[in-house]
Scaffold this active site. Structure first.
Site, PDB file in Angstrom:
ATOM      1  N   GLU A   1       0.840  -1.210   0.000  1.00  0.00           N
ATOM      2  CA  GLU A   1       0.000   0.000   0.000  1.00  0.00           C
ATOM      3  C   GLU A   1       0.863   1.242   0.000  1.00  0.00           C
ATOM      4  OE1 GLU A   1      -2.206  -0.343   3.627  1.00  0.00           O
ATOM      5  OE2 GLU A   1      -2.795  -2.393   3.147  1.00  0.00           O
TER       6      GLU A   1
ATOM      7  N   ASP B   1       0.801  10.342   4.143  1.00  0.00           N
ATOM      8  CA  ASP B   1       1.473  11.197   5.119  1.00  0.00           C
ATOM      9  C   ASP B   1       0.498  12.229   5.686  1.00  0.00           C
ATOM     10  OD1 ASP B   1       3.454  12.129   6.669  1.00  0.00           O
ATOM     11  OD2 ASP B   1       4.530  13.177   5.083  1.00  0.00           O
TER      12      ASP B   1
ATOM     13  N   CYS C   1      15.749  50.047  11.837  1.00  0.00           N
ATOM     14  CA  CYS C   1      15.690  49.184  10.654  1.00  0.00           C
ATOM     15  C   CYS C   1      14.243  48.740  10.423  1.00  0.00           C
ATOM     16  CB  CYS C   1      16.621  47.987  10.865  1.00  0.00           C
ATOM     17  SG  CYS C   1      16.649  46.846   9.483  1.00  0.00           S
TER      18      CYS C   1
ATOM     19  N   LYS D   1       2.040   4.661   1.693  1.00  0.00           N
ATOM     20  CA  LYS D   1       2.076   5.183   3.064  1.00  0.00           C
ATOM     21  C   LYS D   1       1.650   6.648   2.985  1.00  0.00           C
ATOM     22  CE  LYS D   1       4.877   5.128   7.230  1.00  0.00           C
ATOM     23  NZ  LYS D   1       4.511   6.422   7.737  1.00  0.00           N
TER      24      LYS D   1
ATOM     25  N   TYR E   1      -7.032   2.053   5.674  1.00  0.00           N
ATOM     26  CA  TYR E   1      -6.105   0.987   5.302  1.00  0.00           C
ATOM     27  C   TYR E   1      -6.012  -0.171   6.290  1.00  0.00           C
ATOM     28  CZ  TYR E   1      -3.307   4.264   8.074  1.00  0.00           C
ATOM     29  OH  TYR E   1      -2.861   5.126   9.038  1.00  0.00           O
TER      30      TYR E   1
ATOM     31  N   CYS F   1      21.801  42.602  11.781  1.00  0.00           N
ATOM     32  CA  CYS F   1      21.751  44.050  11.650  1.00  0.00           C
ATOM     33  C   CYS F   1      21.448  44.566  13.060  1.00  0.00           C
ATOM     34  CB  CYS F   1      20.648  44.484  10.682  1.00  0.00           C
ATOM     35  SG  CYS F   1      20.291  46.240  10.823  1.00  0.00           S
TER      36      CYS F   1
ATOM     37  N   CYS G   1      23.311  45.925   5.862  1.00  0.00           N
ATOM     38  CA  CYS G   1      21.905  45.540   5.895  1.00  0.00           C
ATOM     39  C   CYS G   1      21.203  46.019   4.625  1.00  0.00           C
ATOM     40  CB  CYS G   1      21.239  46.150   7.137  1.00  0.00           C
ATOM     41  SG  CYS G   1      19.454  45.885   7.156  1.00  0.00           S
TER      42      CYS G   1
ATOM     43  N   LYS H   1      10.464   3.819   3.420  1.00  0.00           N
ATOM     44  CA  LYS H   1      10.330   5.271   3.244  1.00  0.00           C
ATOM     45  C   LYS H   1      11.041   5.722   1.973  1.00  0.00           C
ATOM     46  CE  LYS H   1       9.617   7.590   6.959  1.00  0.00           C
ATOM     47  NZ  LYS H   1       8.641   8.206   7.797  1.00  0.00           N
TER      48      LYS H   1
ATOM     49  N   CYS I   1      18.588  48.932   5.773  1.00  0.00           N
ATOM     50  CA  CYS I   1      18.934  50.224   6.377  1.00  0.00           C
ATOM     51  C   CYS I   1      20.397  50.602   6.208  1.00  0.00           C
ATOM     52  CB  CYS I   1      18.536  50.231   7.856  1.00  0.00           C
ATOM     53  SG  CYS I   1      19.585  49.157   8.856  1.00  0.00           S
TER      54      CYS I   1
END
Ligand code: IVH
Length: 666
Positions: free
Chosen positions: A110, A114, A427, A112, A222, A421, A403, A309, A406
């Protein structure tokens, strides 16, 4: 009685249409016609409350009655599966089964899924209960929420189903629903779900089932359990369940040889890329229930089944540009801008590059073909560069020195990978980020102000810091774009209401680096008011449980800044709570001081959360798992056998709820 017959007829028709639409994906009537039948039934049911049916199709829309979920013990524990990551390990499993059984056997393969697992109980063909996995031994009763999932039959078709049985499966949120939900949450400034699994388990635990109905969940089943299942074959039972109206994946296959299993794995690894929902592998089960019983179980999982998996999906695409984002705390994060590429269900355009070290490690160049994977986080990450494809690349990527917002020179603290920063008060993204954090649900819960409103008010100069919020007037707000008189009033009343937010959340809302909700709670309870925290030395701060040097220094530095002291002063004047509430202070004792307590089982007199609260209030520490340092276990009914065994082994005493309450004189 004509109306009664009509109600029964409508219920039957709607169950059937529902099945054709949500299970078979082949509707027979249009949405308008369906809605008209539903409305007719709703109206008739309103006229005849005496004909209430707990499984009427009208319950699919949910109700806004909120209640805490009841904990229910599973009749059969909900176990997990052993994981394998290679075909060699699958071969080992197959050989072990062959050796143990020493006879012919079939395998059922089957997908799997998630999502989040669920156990449904049917009695006389009707859904009577839906319970989450919980800790495997008991879970939450989420029946009202599960009834909103259209592909879960409320009443079964045919007549050859057992009088009572359980069926287990996975509640899923399809990719497209997940993407819309996250886009909405982003616009509302709410935290995003990292993946559809988290979104599905979040949805199934919502208190208001009418909100669950809007999440458009789906469910694949299932696994059947019961004393009177129709066949000895698991696959045959699934096929029977399909006839009764359950959604069973049509990818499920019976296999005999190891090669059949490998073929199934390979074909699913391709197929899953086009599926509308997330899968993370395949499940390989011995088909005969008799043989399953022979093989038995380990403490945690069956010996008759194993999960294989899939490798995390990886895509290759071109790096076009690296941009830089400045967060609320000043951390500068590099972001890769990519040629759009399909990756496990969604289109990826941007991926995180984490920090300067990673860019250096990959020797990243603009134009490189990069590998992208989805980890557990929301944003996918770059996991490498395809050097074979490096032909005509552009410049080497060099981390910025100033940054991007600024212009302040960036700082790197010893031992930290991030660049910062430091211009906290000047900022823009830091200023806006702090305000967004302050108004967020977990903090002051002023949710009528979203990021867009903050942005506009900041640009207009109405809002420069969190204290400015409390000077806002409805008359100035109502002229903002997309605002209007009604929303402006809502903002003002939400601000008003925030004056009642308890001290610990106000402390969290200030956005002190490393002070999350739990740390804020601990500090608030230990010092009782802001003045005491502001006056505390790092050593005094570190005397509080779970407060280390890093947090203590950060708290001290925050309050050492004159601008932050001014902010607190203004917020105090605005009427925010900077003292612990009398109710919290009241009833506090040190009876449980130094005691480490584990809560386990189901309780009658108080909820688990109430017991948690009592432990904290009386100076004790609540922990999740039993160890040598556990003082005692507050044990309810149906305590997990593994916990019990561990407690006995380690000589940890049990205390029942009556004894516990007596000890606290409650
Ligand atoms: S059978 C005793 N079949 O995977 C084994 N589980 O890792 C019962 N899952 O908790 C589970 N797809 O939530 C089974 N086709 C499938 C599955 C499946 C997903 C989940 C399930 C389980 C977890 C175990």
């Amino acid at each position: 009685m004509e109306q009664k017959e009509r109600i029964l007829e409508l219920r039957k028709q709607l169950h059937e249409h529902n099945y054709k639409y949500y299970v078979l994906n082949s509707p027979e009537i249009g949405d308008i016609e369906f809605d008209a039948l539903m409305r007719e039934l709703q109206d008739l049911e309103a006229l005849h409350p005496e004909l209430y049916d707990a499984n009427s199709p009208t319950l699919r829309v949910g109700s806004d009655i909120t209640k805490e979920f009841e904990q229910v013990a599973h009749k059969y524990p909900m176990l997990s599966l052993g994981n394998t990551y290679s075909k060699a390990e699958v071969a080992e499993f197959y050989d072990r089964v062959r050796r143990t059984l020493n006879e012919d056997f079939e395998i059922c393969c089957e997908l799997k899924f998630d999502g989040t697992s669920i156990s449904l109980t049917y009695v006389d063909g009707k859904l009577v209960r839906a319970v989450t996995r919980g800790d495997g031994e008991k879970g939450d009763d989420v029946t009202a929420n599960v009834k909103t999932i259209r592909s879960v039959p409320l009443v079964l078709s045919g007549c050859d189903y057992p009088r009572e049985f359980e069926i287990r499966g996975e509640v899923l949120m399809p990719w497209n629903v997940f993407e819309v939900l996250n886009a909405e949450r982003e616009a509302a400034g709410e935290q995003l779900f990292a993946n559809p699994r988290n979104a599905a388990s979040g949805a199934i635990k919502l208190q208001d089932s009418s909100l669950v109905a809007k999440r458009r969940l789906d469910a694949y089943l299932y696994y059947l359990l019961g004393e009177e299942l129709p066949a000895d074959g698991h696959y045959e039972n699934l096929m029977a369940a399909e006839r009764w109206g359950f959604k069973i994946s049509d990818t499920t296959r019976k296999c005999r040889t190891l090669d059949d299993i490998y073929d199934f794995i390979d074909s699913m690894d391709v197929l899953r890329r086009g599926l509308p929902f997330a899968t993370d592998g395949v499940v390989i089960k011995v088909n005969s229930l008799r043989q399953q019983k022979n093989l038995g179980y380990t403490a945690k999982s069956p010996r008759w089944a194993i999960a294989y998996k899939f490798q995390a999906e990886r895509a290759v695409t071109r790096l076009n540009e690296v941009s830089y984002q400045v967060g609320r705390t000043g951390v500068v994060t590099p972001v890769a801008n990519l040629d759009p590429v399909q990756l496990s269900g969604t289109v990826v355009r941007r991926a995180s590059l984490h920090n300067a070290d990673i860019i250096e490690k990959f020797d990243l160049h603009i134009g490189d073909m990069v590998f992208v994977e989805k980890g557990g986080e929301i944003i996918p990450k770059i996991t490498g560069v395809d050097l074979d494809m490096r032909i005509l690349v552009g410049d080497k990527v060099k981390f910025i020195e100033r940054c991007p917002e600024c212009g302040t020179e960036l700082m790197r603290y010893p031992g930290e990978a991030a660049h910062y920063c430091t211009n906290e008060s000047g900022c823009p993204p830091q200023i806006k980020g702090r305000i967004e954090h302050f108004v967020s649900r977990e903090a002051m819960n002023i949710d009528s102000i979203g990021p867009e409103t903050i942005e506009t008010m900041y640009k207009l100069g109405l809002l420069n810091n969190i204290a400015d919020l409390y000077t806002l007037q409805a008359t100035e707000l109502m002229f903002l774009p997309r605002m209007g008189a009604k929303s402006a009033e809502n903002v003002v009343s939400a601000l008003e209401a925030s004056r009642n937010v308890p001290f610990e959340r106000v402390l969290f809302a200030l956005g002190i680096r490393f002070v999350g909700a739990t740390v804020a709670k601990r500090l608030a309870r230990a010092f009782e008011n802001i003045d005491a925290i502001m006056a505390a030395t790092p050593l005094e701060l570190m005397a509080v449980e779970e407060i280390g040097e890093r947090i203590a220094m950060s708290v001290q530095q925050f309050f050492a800044k004159e601008e932050n002291r001014q902010l607190i002063k203004r917020l105090k004047t605005a009427g925010l709570k900077f003292n612990l509430d009398a109710e919290v202070l009241e009833g506090r004792t040190e009876i449980l001081k130094g005691k480490t307590i584990v809560i386990s089982g189901v309780f009658n007199r108080h909820s688990r959360d109430e017991y948690k609260e009592m432990i904290e209030k009386n100076g004790g520490k609540n922990v999740g798992s039993v160890s040598k340092s556990t003082t005692f276990i507050l044990a309810g009914e149906n305590m997990g056998p593994s916990k019990l065994e561990k407690a006995q082994k380690m000589g940890v005493p049990l205390m029942n709820e009556d004894e516990f309450l007596a000890m606290l004189s409650i």
